[in-house]
Each structure stands twice: as structure tokens, then as C-alpha cells.
Design an enzyme around this catalytic site. Sequence first.
Site, PDB file in Angstrom:
ATOM      1  N   TYR A 138      24.571  31.000  73.188  1.00  0.00           N
ATOM      2  CA  TYR A 138      23.591  32.051  72.960  1.00  0.00           C
ATOM      3  C   TYR A 138      24.225  33.351  72.492  1.00  0.00           C
ATOM      4  CZ  TYR A 138      18.949  34.022  73.281  1.00  0.00           C
ATOM      5  OH  TYR A 138      17.742  34.583  72.965  1.00  0.00           O
ATOM      6  N   TRP A 140      26.056  35.774  73.718  1.00  0.00           N
ATOM      7  CA  TRP A 140      26.255  36.990  74.498  1.00  0.00           C
ATOM      8  C   TRP A 140      27.564  36.973  75.303  1.00  0.00           C
ATOM      9  CZ3 TRP A 140      23.994  41.366  73.712  1.00  0.00           C
ATOM     10  CH2 TRP A 140      22.670  41.425  73.280  1.00  0.00           C
TER      11      TRP A 140
END
Length: 797
Positions: A138, A140
Site C-alpha cells: 500500500y 506507506w
Amino acid sequence: MREGLFQSEKVRVKAMTAPIVPASEAVAESEAFRPHTSHWGVFSARMKEGQLEVRPHEGDPDPNEIIQNFPAALRHRARIAQPMVRRGWLENGPGPDDRRGRDEYVPMSWSAVLDKLAAELRRVRDDFGPGAIFGGSYGWASAGRFHHAQSQIHRFLNTSTGGYVKSVNSYSSGASSVLVPHIIGDYEDLVKRNVSWEQIADHSEIVLAFGGMALKNSMVAGGGTSRHVERGAMERAQERGCEFVLVSPLRSDLPAGARADWVANKPGSDTALMLALVHTLVVNGLHDRAFLDRYTAGWPVFERYLLGETDGQPKDANWAAPIAGLPAEEIVALAKRLHGKRALIVVAHALQRAAHGEQPVWMGMVLAAALGQIGLPGGGYGYGLGAIAYYGRRYNAVPMPTFSQGRNPISDYIPVARIADMLLNPGTTYRYNGQTRTYPEIKLVYWAGGNPFHHHQDLNRLREAFARIDTLVVHELAWTATARHADIVLPCTMTLEREDIGGNPNDPLLVPMHPVVAPYGEARDDYAIFADLAERLGTGEAFTEGRTARQWLEHLYEPTRTALAEKGLPAPSFAEFWAGEGFDLPQQPDDGGNLRAFRADPDASPLRTPSGKLEIYSETIAGFGEADCPGHPTWLGATNVPDDANPYVLVANQPRTRLHSQFDFGGHSNDAKHRGREIAHMHPDDAGLRGIADGDIIRLSNERGACLAAVHVTDGIRKGVIQLPTGAWYDPADANEDKPLCVHGNPNVLTRDIGTSALAQGCTGQLTTVQVARFDGNLPPIQAFDPPGSRTAEAAE
């Protein structure tokens, strides 16, 4: 939440439960602070007497306190010290297994575990093809431009397994990122080059913020930010005379310094309210018909719907009042208040994270168009403004260092929020953006960066989905719920344990990220792990190109240096850059982007839509024939309606003490909890009806699951609404149960795993309905941060 709440009962987390690796083995302790950065801000750090000290960037006017999660997290007991393999997978081999998430782990050496993983990757690639591999990440995981987990894993799979099935869009903006290209054109231009914080401070006269612009969200940016400017911009605008109006069930969705008027509508009613505002403008002749005629397509079709000519129901204030839970006269007054001012309409990401989430995004544009303000400085449509720190900022004028992911030979993909559907229903079809697509059959999921047990909805369904695959591989620095469901767990380094280059394309500061401590235990960075795996698969050169991590940093920095030199600007060598504290890159002008140019000359600068205009009615979307997303903004009926079984609407929004679930075990995050639990917010009248007092533990439940949380009773929330932020690590009281109680306060055991519509298939995790009761039983212990096999029955209080 008031300062000092629950301090007398606070349970403190043990921070330094594992020994520090001697600094002489990798990174020597230093009295000097070294520059570094994170998604929540630039900072510097040092190790002194075995303890980590952090301080914010000196040029940041409003630093983010989330950096205070680092000291306790650095050597926390939740860290993973060595490679681990799930016993069931080790003993029985790959295959579906409902023991995932409830099994024990066996430690292995790096050499042995990578041999096994390489063999499993070969098996899946050769027997089923690379289309049976899902590359989950994702993005992050790190603010660094090189040690960016998403780039690392995707490059590895592209070069070493022949590609992978990917995901598209995001949980944050899944509906809007599909819709906006159809109706406005360029999504990135809309959120990043359209309306800036500088324009708000200097030009806006009224800001109507649907869902607000909460600082807890705009404090965060992928790659980090050196200057948090949002609070100051709103305060300067307010002092100049700009009016702020917040439409949200939560008063905290705008900072106190904005001095906003609070319109506490029912959750999910924003589209109906916007329709009534436009209706009021139209019937009173206050809409900008000249703008609508010149710059929009499809207004006459929409106007017939608005006035009730197509369905017999005018979308007036009297119609919208019971839907929104507001007086009709308040709606009329708000519409008239917008007329004649430099008005900015803001729609938060939160509104489109719900069923029919496309509609408020579309309707917000129509409201701004009816006011004729789109393209003016500080006016028009600020979709997503305040949702993240790089929205409303200037672009840098030179390229940022970027690690290439290579080319993915596999064209198959899924919308990111449909991962459980894919794993549970291979071979079935679904609709997405006008296409009929088929879910692939996935045998192996490889996850590096991100925690789906935070982002995803209906976690009990997600547990079932992960039980269906052959193998789940996870790179992780700590024992998240995702790691606890993995078959192979590879410990990776924390950002402070490696070197990198930090920055983002909408922040000027480029930062040398220096390591301040040796890696924890046997942790390795993702690049080193993938390089060793690639060697075993015979693709080492394709992945590494013969470079070490430091050589990659020098290689990635060079295009930035060259671009600076070509502009005649100071262009420090890599050695000079690395020896300094970072430097500012030049930025592009605040020119309003495509919408400003379109307003100035719509013929010379058409939008990237089929008509070249703002599409109030989209023939393309209408042609898709989706009942849940017609050809113009439409009120499709209320969802998440409370009933006797679930009488409260739950708002599951973003936390303020961490980024998503990152470092939930950090000091700043844990200090904000009560009795170890995440804190929900509830109106005093609702609490009184349930016999609930401030500081109690409550049980939230519905047909999908249940969780415990502490409660703060406040009048800063609409009656009938419960707010519980996401990000508390999923902590089942008994993992062997089908729907175990999460004792820690993760609201995604309650949220619905359905798409926003057949157009976008975005996440709907913002809203659901729940039952709420005071919890009077013996409190189960918080065990979310205890490594598997070392959990104890010790009470949490």
C-alpha cells in the site's frame, strides 16, 4: 478530547523490552542529531545513552507530534527479530488453511527461509503462471524514495516472477479517483494544482467544507512534509474575514482556529443537502447560468431532475431537511449565504468512503459550478483539500529521485478494496468502470508495505479470504495482524535503521535520511531481501543492476542534480547533499492548474473529459448502465440507516495519533488510549440513555462482529452517532472463534465490505450501523503487541 483525559488510569507501554544492538556493529552513537523524514514530517534524531531522541524540523511552523511514536517503537517487544514460518505451512506445505491467524511460528535462518520461499515462488510461477501471484503493498511503509516497499516488491515481481496481479486506486479515494477523470479530467491536477492553501489565505471569502479539513489528516503526506501550513492558512483566512462552514457530524473536522459555523448533518446525507442548496440557488435566480452554459455539459438534463420534472420530486430544502436532519430554513439560508462571495466548496475523502460515494464528489462539483466560481483563486471546487498534506501545495520544478518498478507483463488487476472478493470468489465476474471483469485465482499473496487488517473492512471476512490461498508472505517490522496471518514472515528494518533520500513532489525539501541505530535483531531492508531472493531465482542482475543500496541512492539522486544544473541553479553533488541537512528544490508557480487555464480560455485549454467541459451529465457514465451510479448526480436513498438492532451510525475515520495503524505500539499512540483501548466519542444524551459515563468501556457490535473501546462523552458529535477511529491493531480475544471480539477497538470488525458502486468499487469503510452498550464484564487483556507464542494471560489493568 480534552487534555489529560484518563491520565490517572493510563496503562503505559513497556518500550525498551529488547536490547539495543551494540552501536559499533552498524551505526555509532553520536551527540549530533541526524536528518531524517517520515510521512508525518521531517525531523532529526539521535541515539544517546541507548535512547532515541527525536525533534521536529526547525522550519516547520506546526510540527506533527506523531514523530513521538518513534522512541518507544524502535525496540518494542512487537518488533520481529528473525525470520519466522507458520508451523502449519512448514509441516503440511502450501495450501488453504484456516489456522492462519491462530497458529504458532517456527524461527528459521535467512538462508533456509529464502530457499523455501524461492522454491514456492518457482512452484506457483511454473505451475500456475505469474497471474496466480498477487503483489500486495500500500506504499506507506517508508518515506524514503529508494526503500519504498511498494516499488521494491513490484520491481522484484516484475523482474523475477514474470509479473503479478496488481491493485489499482486507494482505500482513501477509490470512488473519486475513478469518477473525476470522467467529469473533471485530471485527478492529480484537481487535488494538487487547483486551489492552494495560499489562495485560501489570500482570496477565499467563504469555505463550505463537507466532511471538513481535519488537521489530523493534512498533517500526513507520502514522502513527508517539511512545513505543515494548513492551520496557519485557515487562521490567516479567518482573520482576513473568510467564513468557514463545517458540514459534518463531528465538530473536530475543522480546527478551532477556523472559527467555523457547525452544521451537524446526518452521516451520509451530504448529496441530498447539496441538491437542496443548488435547488435554492436555481429557484431564486442566484445560480451563474452563464458559467453553466459556457463551461459545463449536461446542465439541462440535471436541472430537470433537480426541479422534479423527471421524477415528480423537487430536490428542495423541505425534501432534504428530514434526510439531512436539518431545518429547511437553515438550508435555504446557507445557500443564499454562498451567493455573491468568492466561495470554495470542499468535499472530503471521507464522504466517498461510503455506499454511493461517487455522488457527493460529483454533486460538490455541480454546486461549485452553479456558483460560477471554478477556476478562480481561492474559489470553486477543492475536492480532497485537507485530506493529505500534499494537496493544495505547489509542485516541485525538478524530478524527484524515483526507484523504477519496471514493466509488469501481467495486465490483470483489481480495485484495491476488492481483495477479499477476489480471494473468496475466483472466476466470478464484477463490474468496474464500464467493464465486466473476472477475478483471477490467486495462489500466493506477497505483501511488503501496508497492513490490510487495518485498511480493509469486515475483518472476519478478510480472515476467511486469506485462509483460501496457498501461501501468504509478509515483510514486516512488527507483529501486525497481517504478519500473524502469514505463512512466511520476513523481518524488515525500520526507517531509522537504514539510509535513504526523503521527499515528495509537492514539498521543496529534499532530505538525506541517515540511519541512527543498527537493525533490530536479524532485520534486513526490503532491497537486501529481494536481492537475495532474485539471486536464487536467477534474476539477481535484472533486479539490482549490480548496485548496492548506497549506489542506488547516488544513481537516483543524479537526475535531480542534473535538472538543477540545467536550470542554472545550485546543484550539490551527492556527497555534498549527504553531508548536509537537505536543501530546497525550486517549485512551480501557484497557477491554478488545468481549471484556471480552462476558465481563462475553454477552447484553447479544454478539460480531459469527453466533452472538454465539466460534465454535470456524463454520457459515458450513463452508457455504462449502472443503477447505482446514473449519468448525473442523484440521491439514491439513505444507507446505513439506524434501526432497532443497530440504532447508532458509526463513523470510522482516521486517527490523530498515528498514520493509519503504523506504530500503534508507539508512545504517542498509546498515551492517547484509555485502559489500553482506543477511544470512541459519543453524545451525552446517547450515553445517558445507555447508562454510559465518560471513561467507561463500551461494546460496539453488529452482525459482522464486535469490539471494545473506551468512551469519551462530548457534545462535539451529533446525537445518534458514534465515532471510533481506525488503526488500533486487531486483537481477537479468542482467535479460534469465527467472529472473535476485538478487545482493542478496531472498527473494521464492524464495517461493510462492499463497493461504493459498480462504477468505482471503492471502499465503504467510513460508515456503518452498530449497537452500543456498556461493558461490565472482566476486561480481556490487550495482547495486540505481544509476539505469537509469548502471549500471556496477564490482565491489562
